[in-house]
Design a protein around this motif. Structure first.
Motif, PDB file in Angstrom:
ATOM      1  N   ILE A  49       0.856  -1.187   0.000  1.00  0.00           N
ATOM      2  CA  ILE A  49       0.000   0.000   0.000  1.00  0.00           C
ATOM      3  C   ILE A  49       0.895   1.240   0.000  1.00  0.00           C
ATOM      4  N   PHE A  50       0.587   2.172  -0.889  1.00  0.00           N
ATOM      5  CA  PHE A  50       1.322   3.436  -0.981  1.00  0.00           C
ATOM      6  C   PHE A  50       0.330   4.573  -0.748  1.00  0.00           C
ATOM      7  N   PRO A  51       0.059   4.892   0.533  1.00  0.00           N
ATOM      8  CA  PRO A  51      -1.000   5.869   0.833  1.00  0.00           C
ATOM      9  C   PRO A  51      -0.704   7.262   0.288  1.00  0.00           C
ATOM     10  N   GLU A  52       0.580   7.608   0.182  1.00  0.00           N
ATOM     11  CA  GLU A  52       0.912   8.958  -0.285  1.00  0.00           C
ATOM     12  C   GLU A  52       0.477   9.187  -1.724  1.00  0.00           C
ATOM     13  N   ARG A  53       0.397   8.124  -2.516  1.00  0.00           N
ATOM     14  CA  ARG A  53      -0.081   8.275  -3.878  1.00  0.00           C
ATOM     15  C   ARG A  53      -1.401   7.543  -4.106  1.00  0.00           C
ATOM     16  N   ARG A  54      -2.016   7.084  -3.037  1.00  0.00           N
ATOM     17  CA  ARG A  54      -3.320   6.420  -3.070  1.00  0.00           C
ATOM     18  C   ARG A  54      -3.328   5.257  -4.061  1.00  0.00           C
ATOM     19  N   GLU A  55      -2.381   4.373  -3.898  1.00  0.00           N
ATOM     20  CA  GLU A  55      -2.273   3.212  -4.767  1.00  0.00           C
ATOM     21  C   GLU A  55      -1.884   1.977  -3.977  1.00  0.00           C
ATOM     22  N   ALA A  56      -2.251   0.838  -4.521  1.00  0.00           N
ATOM     23  CA  ALA A  56      -1.794  -0.463  -4.037  1.00  0.00           C
ATOM     24  C   ALA A  56      -1.149  -1.191  -5.201  1.00  0.00           C
ATOM     25  N   VAL A  57      -0.135  -1.989  -4.913  1.00  0.00           N
ATOM     26  CA  VAL A  57       0.454  -2.871  -5.913  1.00  0.00           C
ATOM     27  C   VAL A  57       0.221  -4.297  -5.443  1.00  0.00           C
ATOM     28  N   THR A  82      -1.109  -2.299 -10.456  1.00  0.00           N
ATOM     29  CA  THR A  82      -1.155  -1.112  -9.609  1.00  0.00           C
ATOM     30  C   THR A  82      -2.587  -0.608  -9.604  1.00  0.00           C
ATOM     31  N   LEU A  83      -3.178  -0.518  -8.403  1.00  0.00           N
ATOM     32  CA  LEU A  83      -4.600  -0.246  -8.230  1.00  0.00           C
ATOM     33  C   LEU A  83      -4.810   1.092  -7.542  1.00  0.00           C
ATOM     34  N   ARG A  84      -5.730   1.849  -8.037  1.00  0.00           N
ATOM     35  CA  ARG A  84      -6.065   3.145  -7.451  1.00  0.00           C
ATOM     36  C   ARG A  84      -6.949   2.942  -6.214  1.00  0.00           C
ATOM     37  N   LEU A  85      -6.647   3.671  -5.158  1.00  0.00           N
ATOM     38  CA  LEU A  85      -7.425   3.648  -3.924  1.00  0.00           C
ATOM     39  C   LEU A  85      -8.132   4.990  -3.737  1.00  0.00           C
ATOM     40  N   THR A  86      -9.231   4.985  -2.991  1.00  0.00           N
ATOM     41  CA  THR A  86      -9.982   6.216  -2.756  1.00  0.00           C
ATOM     42  C   THR A  86     -10.400   6.288  -1.287  1.00  0.00           C
ATOM     43  N   PRO A  87     -10.643   7.491  -0.770  1.00  0.00           N
ATOM     44  CA  PRO A  87     -11.211   7.593   0.581  1.00  0.00           C
ATOM     45  C   PRO A  87     -12.659   7.086   0.575  1.00  0.00           C
ATOM     46  N   PRO A  88     -13.102   6.443   1.634  1.00  0.00           N
ATOM     47  CA  PRO A  88     -14.499   6.019   1.701  1.00  0.00           C
ATOM     48  C   PRO A  88     -15.409   7.219   1.938  1.00  0.00           C
ATOM     49  N   PRO A  89     -16.680   7.115   1.563  1.00  0.00           N
ATOM     50  CA  PRO A  89     -17.606   8.218   1.858  1.00  0.00           C
ATOM     51  C   PRO A  89     -17.792   8.369   3.362  1.00  0.00           C
ATOM     52  N   LYS A  90     -18.045   9.586   3.798  1.00  0.00           N
ATOM     53  CA  LYS A  90     -18.210   9.850   5.236  1.00  0.00           C
ATOM     54  C   LYS A  90     -19.568   9.388   5.757  1.00  0.00           C
ATOM     55  N   PHE A  91     -20.573   9.437   4.913  1.00  0.00           N
ATOM     56  CA  PHE A  91     -21.931   9.117   5.355  1.00  0.00           C
ATOM     57  C   PHE A  91     -22.569   8.109   4.392  1.00  0.00           C
ATOM     58  N   THR A  92     -23.321   7.152   4.961  1.00  0.00           N
ATOM     59  CA  THR A  92     -24.050   6.165   4.161  1.00  0.00           C
ATOM     60  C   THR A  92     -25.419   5.936   4.794  1.00  0.00           C
ATOM     61  N   ARG A  93     -26.424   5.894   3.960  1.00  0.00           N
ATOM     62  CA  ARG A  93     -27.778   5.578   4.409  1.00  0.00           C
ATOM     63  C   ARG A  93     -28.310   4.426   3.557  1.00  0.00           C
TER      64      ARG A  93
END
Length: 476
Positions: free
Chosen positions: A119-127, A223-234
């Motif tokens: 995991i490379f959080p600084e570039r939001r990627e996983a290999v 190499t896979l792009r990662l994203t932040p999860p949404p803050k709210f879910t209903r």
């Protein structure tokens, strides 16, 4: 045009199979010499376990290789090429189109030991290597405030390599996209045993490899792009008297501007199968159920989208229930992810369709499929990622007492419904062997020639996963 006979057990080999005598023993011995005895399975009892995936039986492989590195894959491909033997890549074998089942005596490369994940959080990627379990990517990324959105129902067992081979989707695919949308680069070994590194450039060869079911190359890293999860879910559930009403609600909600994070569908037969299995309190008298998440970083927008979905469901004649808290929401989504084991309790075998149609025709399509199932005499259920028009009609049957030819006929009729309404044969399960017979209905002769030209350019000898996707050029 009558399609070729559906292969529910085996198909005719696309290349001349080798004998089962000393030459094959020599190949297993050569692989063992190159890789070591712990990486090669050669006795019959071991090889028998690698002749099928979740839905298709094939033939017993000549040898099974368990590579631990890209170098092992390269050595295996070159050895198989010297011996004139075909190669089949395999992950968790949870696929639903026959893609991992050898259709002729082959070397199976099982990637389950290639599980390196960074995991490379600084570039939001996983290999990730191909044997990494899908859910493991999000589990590793979450401490960094990130997730990997593609989430097929099999995400606890399926591998990244298999997801890449099928371009898998999942409940989040409507809003967030499928596997291919998250690949920024990949490494693959070609049919000659050469390693290539690809980005996502013009003439996007990486995009061509994704979804090609191992017929064009063997992916060894992505190499896979990662994203932040949404803050709210209903979360909400809506149920309807019949399947067309649920489809009408989907079309209306999206037309009104809603973009749910998840928008999933189960018909009444599917809902009752899950309720028999898990006893979650699902509505047994419903003709169809929708499960919906609205999500985002602004709570007001999330609530507004949920209100749009609720209004569309009520207008279509549905009844709406909001999930009260995360526990109830998790139970509802457990219902959707438990469809496959629930259906497995009804009949020993199933034909899992994977059509995609425009949302504007969803009501008509689900009603036509329901009518086809009722007229067939088979147990047929429908579910799927209805937000993007990806439906999974499943034909449940017992091959000991029910006609496989009739199963094939019904599957073909379902495929034709999709094609007549401007749809396609597969959204995420692939063509494999199960829908190879329908490809001539789906593409014209000129397109088929172009597809074969691509196959020959990347795999001149036809060694990679033969007997999948493309029907024989002769029209046999």
């Amino acid at each position: 045009m009558q399609p070729e006979k559906l292969a529910l057990t085996t198909t005719s080999p696309a290349r001349k199979p080798r004998s089962k005598g000393g030459a094959d023993n020599a190949l297993a011995a050569e692989l063992t010499r190159l890789l070591g005895p712990k990486k090669v399975l050669s006795n019959l009892a071991e090889r028998l376990s690698y002749r099928f995936d979740a839905i298709q039986f094939g033939v017993t492989p000549l040898a099974v290789v368990l590579p631990e590195s890209t170098e092992d894959v390269i050595a295996t491909v070159k050895a198989a090429r010297r011996a004139g033997v075909s190669i089949v890549g395999r992950g968790a074998a949870s696929g639903l189109s026959g893609g991992a089942a050898p259709m002729q005596p082959s070397v199976v490369i099982s990637f389950t030991r290639m599980t390196d994940l960074q995991i490379f959080p600084e570039r939001r990627e996983a290999v990730a290597q191909p044997g990494v379990i899908t859910l493991a990517v999000t589990d590793a990324a979450r401490p960094h405030g990130l997730i990997y959105p593609p989430d097929p129902a099999s995400f606890r067992t399926s591998t990244i390599g298999g997801n890449l081979g099928e371009n898998a989707g999942g409940p989040l695919c409507f809003k967030y996209g499928v596997t291919g949308d998250y690949v920024t680069a990949l490494d693959f070994v070609d049919a000659q045993g050469e390693l290539h590194t690809l980005g996502r450039d013009a003439y996007d060869l990486a995009g061509l490899l994704i979804g090609s079911e191992g017929t064009l190359g063997l992916i060894t890293s992505a190499t896979l792009r990662l994203t932040p999860p949404p803050k709210f879910t209903r979360t909400l559930m809506a149920h309807f008297a019949e399947v067309g009403q649920a489809a009408e609600a989907v079309s209306a909600a999206i037309a009104a501007g809603a973009v749910p994070g998840k928008l999933e569908f189960m018909d009444g037969a599917c809902t009752n199968a899950v309720e028999d299995y898990l006893h979650l309190g699902l509505p047994r008298d419903a003709g169809a159920v929708l499960l919906v998440d609205t999500d985002g970083d602004d709570l007001d927008t999330v609530e507004e989208e949920r209100a749009l979905v609720e209004a569309a469901c009520l207008e279509a004649g549905g009844h709406v229930r909001r999930a009260e808290g995360e526990v109830e929401a998790a139970a509802l989504w457990q219902a959707r992810r438990s469809v496959s084991p629930a259906l497995g309790r009804i009949r020993p075998q199933r034909m899992n369709e994977d059509i995609v149609v425009p949302r504007s025709v969803l009501p008509e399509v689900v009603r036509q499929i329901r009518a086809l199932g009722d007229a067939s005499g088979f147990k047929l259920v429908q579910f799927g990622h209805i937000g993007d028009g990806n439906l999974h009609p499943n034909i449940l049957f017992d091959p000991r007492t029910e006609s496989e030819e009739a199963v094939h006929h019904l599957a073909h009729e379902i495929a034709l419904v999709a094609l007549r309404h401007g749809g396609v044969l597969s959204g995420e399960h692939g063509i494999g062997t199960m829908k190879r017979a329908f490809m001539r209905d789906a593409v014209d002769g000129e397109t088929m020639t172009a597809l074969w030209n691509v196959k020959r350019a990347l795999d001149p000898s036809g060694a990679l996963n033969p007997g999948k996707i493309l029907p024989e050029e002769s029209g046999a």
